[in-house]
Design a protein around this motif. Structure first.
Motif, PDB file in Angstrom:
ATOM      1  N   VAL A 264       0.829  -1.206   0.000  1.00 32.60           N
ATOM      2  CA  VAL A 264       0.000   0.000   0.000  1.00 32.60           C
ATOM      3  C   VAL A 264       0.868   1.263   0.000  1.00 32.60           C
ATOM      4  O   VAL A 264       0.893   2.015  -0.969  1.00 32.60           O
ATOM      5  CB  VAL A 264      -0.975   0.016   1.211  1.00 32.60           C
ATOM      6  N   ASP A 265       1.594   1.494   1.103  1.00 38.08           N
ATOM      7  CA  ASP A 265       2.316   2.777   1.216  1.00 38.08           C
ATOM      8  C   ASP A 265       3.595   2.695   2.047  1.00 38.08           C
ATOM      9  O   ASP A 265       4.070   3.703   2.561  1.00 38.08           O
ATOM     10  CB  ASP A 265       1.387   3.850   1.821  1.00 38.08           C
ATOM     11  N   LEU A 266       4.166   1.493   2.158  1.00 35.72           N
ATOM     12  CA  LEU A 266       5.344   1.340   3.022  1.00 35.72           C
ATOM     13  C   LEU A 266       6.539   2.161   2.534  1.00 35.72           C
ATOM     14  O   LEU A 266       7.359   2.609   3.333  1.00 35.72           O
ATOM     15  CB  LEU A 266       5.714  -0.144   3.168  1.00 35.72           C
ATOM     16  N   MET A 267       6.635   2.383   1.224  1.00 37.53           N
ATOM     17  CA  MET A 267       7.734   3.196   0.694  1.00 37.53           C
ATOM     18  C   MET A 267       7.677   4.614   1.282  1.00 37.53           C
ATOM     19  O   MET A 267       8.682   5.191   1.672  1.00 37.53           O
ATOM     20  CB  MET A 267       7.625   3.240  -0.841  1.00 37.53           C
ATOM     21  N   LYS A 268       6.458   5.151   1.363  1.00 41.29           N
ATOM     22  CA  LYS A 268       6.288   6.499   1.897  1.00 41.29           C
ATOM     23  C   LYS A 268       6.449   6.506   3.420  1.00 41.29           C
ATOM     24  O   LYS A 268       6.941   7.471   3.999  1.00 41.29           O
ATOM     25  CB  LYS A 268       4.906   7.015   1.498  1.00 41.29           C
ATOM     26  N   ILE A 269       6.016   5.426   4.063  1.00 37.58           N
ATOM     27  CA  ILE A 269       6.206   5.301   5.514  1.00 37.58           C
ATOM     28  C   ILE A 269       7.704   5.320   5.820  1.00 37.58           C
ATOM     29  O   ILE A 269       8.161   5.958   6.770  1.00 37.58           O
ATOM     30  CB  ILE A 269       5.548   3.997   6.050  1.00 37.58           C
ATOM     31  N   ARG A 270       8.469   4.614   4.976  1.00 36.78           N
ATOM     32  CA  ARG A 270       9.932   4.597   5.126  1.00 36.78           C
ATOM     33  C   ARG A 270      10.523   6.007   5.096  1.00 36.78           C
ATOM     34  O   ARG A 270      11.351   6.364   5.932  1.00 36.78           O
ATOM     35  CB  ARG A 270      10.539   3.798   3.973  1.00 36.78           C
TER      36      ARG A 270
END
Length: 336
Positions: free
Chosen positions: A295-301
């Motif tokens: 979903v959005d783990l790249m942005k969470i990172r």
């Protein structure tokens, strides 16, 4: 890059409301037969070859994993999920079995287990109900019904009480307004004043007004409302919540507001909570990594790095060990 960007656009306009920033993406040159054969060998190896299982399943999208499972069943004449259950154990097993579910299936199963048996795991319930978008929640509801033959709202209703229950039920039942290209300044002002008059301005809190506004309005609208709110209230929205309500209701409203303002920062903070002390709160860490990797783990990172000055990758490496560490680092998919 261009194709990635175009993919982003179609995701954005093809009915899906929120753009995706996954760390786990479909593998190019995907061959389910070959993957299934490698997994079969890995499971049969004396002592189990966990590394191969991790390498394959964390580097394929959910629909690819499903294709591997079909190919495996044709080959081995048995169910891959049962075979993985038998071969793996502990935290690694929980991650891999989580990856064999679609994101809404996984969220639904986490909700179900948060309401199972005696006592409710409110923390999980709040995180899942208050951080998921309206679209995500309707998918979760459908899956929940299909898998458990029960309505999510009935279970939530049976497991909670008071205003906390009212808020969660409003989130499950109310379809949130879609973002509009027209900014309604009058309604923004009206909502901001209503939130102030229902809370900080008076003695006691008119929780119903808060629930209505926060469960019905679109996210971009609410972001502007919270901004406008500061011109009425001496405290911002989060401070007002802390002053006005307590317990699970407070946690729920805070989660909602934090997710409206910056959902990926909310998850970065949760990941940090999971790894504050020595070791890790594995249940929480697993849930976020599994449920957000497509979903959005790249942005969470990137929010994690900004907020804590250290990469999520390095933090996970320090707080976990063994195969559990390997599988999470693979889902994290890179250092920042």
């Amino acid at each position: 890059l261009v194709s990635e960007f175009l993919g982003q656009l179609t995701l954005n306009f093809g009915g899906a409301s929120e753009p995706k920033f996954p760390t786990v993406v479909p593998a190019p040159d995907f061959d389910p037969e070959k993957d299934a054969a490698r997994i079969e060998t890995a499971i049969k190896t004396k002592g189990v070859d966990e590394q191969t299982i991790i390498d394959i399943l964390t580097k394929r999208s959910y629909s690819q994993r499903r294709d591997i499972a079909f190919a495996y069943e044709r080959r081995a004449k048995k169910d891959m999920i049962s075979a993985l259950k038998g071969a793996l154990s502990g935290s690694l097993e929980l991650v891999i079995l989580g990856l064999m579910k679609s994101t809404p299936q996984y969220d639904a199963s986490e909700l179900k287990s948060s309401m199972k048996g005696l006592g409710t795991d409110e923390e999980t319930l709040i995180e899942l109900m208050c951080s998921r978008s309206s679209d995500e929640l309707s998918e979760i509801k459908a899956v929940y019904k299909e898998f458990y033959k029960k309505d999510l709202e009935k279970d939530v209703e049976g497991d909670t009480s008071g205003d906390f229950r009212k808020l969660l039920l409003a989130l499950v039942k109310t379809p949130r307004q879609a973002p509009s290209s027209i900014v309604d300044y009058e309604l923004i002002d009206q909502d901001a004043r209503a939130l102030y008059e229902a809370g900080v301005k008076r003695k006691g809190t008119d929780v119903a007004t808060w629930i209505t506004i926060m469960s019905e309005r679109s996210v971009p609208h609410l972001q502007k409302v919270f901004d406008r709110y500061k011109s009425y209230s001496p405290y911002d929205m989060q401070e007002s919540i802390r002053k006005e309500v307590k317990g699970d209701l407070e946690k729920s409203f805070l989660t909602l507001v934090q997710c409206f303002e910056n959902k990926q920062l909310y998850f970065a903070n949760r990941l940090n909570d999971a790894m504050k002390s020595k070791g890790a709160k594995e249940k929480l860490l697993t849930r976020i990594m599994v449920s957000r990797c497509e979903v959005d783990l790249m942005k969470i990172r990137s929010e994690y790095k900004k907020q804590f000055g250290k990469s999520l990758y390095q933090t996970i490496a320090e707080h976990t060990k063994g195969d559990y560490q390997k599988v999470l680092l693979s889902l994290c998919a890179g250092d920042d």
